[in-house]
Design a protein around this motif. Structure first.
Motif, PDB file in Angstrom:
ATOM      1  N   GLU A   1     -41.146   2.104  38.200  1.00  0.00           N
ATOM      2  CA  GLU A   1     -42.016   3.015  37.451  1.00  0.00           C
ATOM      3  C   GLU A   1     -42.548   4.133  38.339  1.00  0.00           C
ATOM      4  OE1 GLU A   1     -43.503   4.215  34.940  1.00  0.00           O
ATOM      5  OE2 GLU A   1     -42.879   2.907  33.309  1.00  0.00           O
ATOM      6  N   ASP A   2     -42.708   5.320  37.749  1.00  0.00           N
ATOM      7  CA  ASP A   2     -43.273   6.441  38.519  1.00  0.00           C
ATOM      8  C   ASP A   2     -44.692   6.768  38.074  1.00  0.00           C
ATOM      9  OD1 ASP A   2     -42.460   7.495  35.963  1.00  0.00           O
ATOM     10  OD2 ASP A   2     -42.787   9.499  36.810  1.00  0.00           O
TER      11      ASP A   2
ATOM     12  N   ASP B   1     -37.957   8.732  32.774  1.00  0.00           N
ATOM     13  CA  ASP B   1     -38.450  10.015  33.272  1.00  0.00           C
ATOM     14  C   ASP B   1     -39.224   9.810  34.576  1.00  0.00           C
ATOM     15  OD1 ASP B   1     -37.463  11.335  31.032  1.00  0.00           O
ATOM     16  OD2 ASP B   1     -39.277  10.960  29.885  1.00  0.00           O
ATOM     17  N   GLY B   2     -38.745  10.416  35.638  1.00  0.00           N
ATOM     18  CA  GLY B   2     -39.422  10.297  36.925  1.00  0.00           C
ATOM     19  C   GLY B   2     -38.860   9.193  37.804  1.00  0.00           C
TER      20      GLY B   2
ATOM     21  N   ASP C   1     -37.870   2.519  34.236  1.00  0.00           N
ATOM     22  CA  ASP C   1     -38.439   3.648  33.525  1.00  0.00           C
ATOM     23  C   ASP C   1     -37.400   4.781  33.631  1.00  0.00           C
ATOM     24  OD1 ASP C   1     -40.585   5.395  32.473  1.00  0.00           O
ATOM     25  OD2 ASP C   1     -40.484   6.271  34.472  1.00  0.00           O
TER      26      ASP C   1
END
Ligand code: B16
Ligand code: MG
Length: 268
Positions: free
Chosen positions: A208-209, A52-53, A50
């Motif tokens: 993933e965030d 963003d984050g 992922d």
């Protein structure tokens, strides 16, 4: 059904007919996990990130720019609502902020455009110094170990963000907010990444965030490392506070065993 600008391949509704990055040619159908012989051991072949984050903290920029639009429009907004928007598409984010208010299509489009203008202005200040800890060493290790790498981001700005960070060439495949019709929490972005990497979903580990991404990646039949506080990523197979805590050996074991190592080994 997809509109004239969409194509359907292996059940995935794609919205980009001509990929904007160098990717492998579309591969034969990937091997879904339920087709995998339970007696065979899967080997880790790819890491899917992922954006963003996970690679950078643009999650904070999304938060601040939605907050600004919400203030300008008199909509309620909070840190907890902002957290719920992690991994959620721009359109779905606006719908969540509107909380049932109905606007015209023109108003919806205008608000999304204004939010994105604010975001792009902030993005101008981003540099490779904004990479989160552990990103470059993990990408280096992955490449040295012969693993393939992809980005699977709901963001329509993914290419611009990767360019600002200076890491776009480090990925074999980039799937973004233009790539599929059904964004996270649907599995489509992750399945498309695996297809383009030419690896089975069960040989991939996703970072993933956000809850939306974790749901999507698990629905794709992939093992997921949640990056962030356990309260936010508790649906992941494994939780780390930062990519700096990730060891390839743990990921290999995760895929081979389809079992997470002890949580305390990873969350530091
Ligand atoms: P954009 P990811 C997501 O990216 C963000 O987490 C989410 O907050 C944002 O609304 C979404 O991208 C769309 O972004 O407005 O740039 O198209 O986490 O999937 O990399
Ligand atoms: Mg994210």
């Amino acid at each position: 059904m997809p509109d004239a600008h969409c194509a359907e391949i292996d059940g995935l509704i794609l919205t980009e007919l001509a990929p904007r990055v160098t990717v492998t040619p579309l591969a034969p159908p990937s091997i879904a996990p339920h087709h995998q012989d339970p007696m065979t051991t899967m080997t880790l072949q790819a890491l899917i990130f992922d954006l963003d984050g996970v690679l950078t903290d643009t999650a904070e920029l999304h938060y601040r720019t939605w907050q600004r639009v919400a203030e300008e429009e008199g909509f309620a907004f909070s840190r907890s609502l902002g957290d719920q928007l992690r991994g959620v598409s721009r359109r779905a984010s606006l719908e969540a902020i509107l909380a049932g208010r109905v606007l015209s299509e023109a108003q919806m489009t205008a608000l999304q455009a204004r939010k994105n203008d604010h975001f792009l202005t902030m993005l101008n200040h981003m540099t490779s110094a904004d990479l989160l800890p552990g990103v470059l060493p993990l990408l280096d290790d992955a490449r040295a170990s012969g693993l393939r790498t992809a980005v699977a981001s709901a963001s329509q700005n993914a290419h611009a963000v990767l360019d600002r960070l200076g890491i776009r060439p480090r990925f074999d495949v980039i799937c973004d907010g233009h790539s599929v019709l059904h964004s996270k929490p649907a599995p489509d972005l992750f399945l498309l990444a695996a297809t383009r990497l030419n690896v089975p979903p069960s040989a991939c580990v996703v970072f993933e965030d956000a809850a939306a991404g974790i749901v999507g990646a698990r629905a794709a039949g992939m093992m997921v490392v949640g990056v962030g506080p356990p309260s936010r990523v508790d649906g992941a197979n494994l939780v780390v506070s930062s990519l700096a805590n990730v060891r390839l050996a743990d990921l290999q074991r995760l895929v081979a065993d389809r079992q997470p190592p002890a949580a305390e080994e990873m969350y530091a």
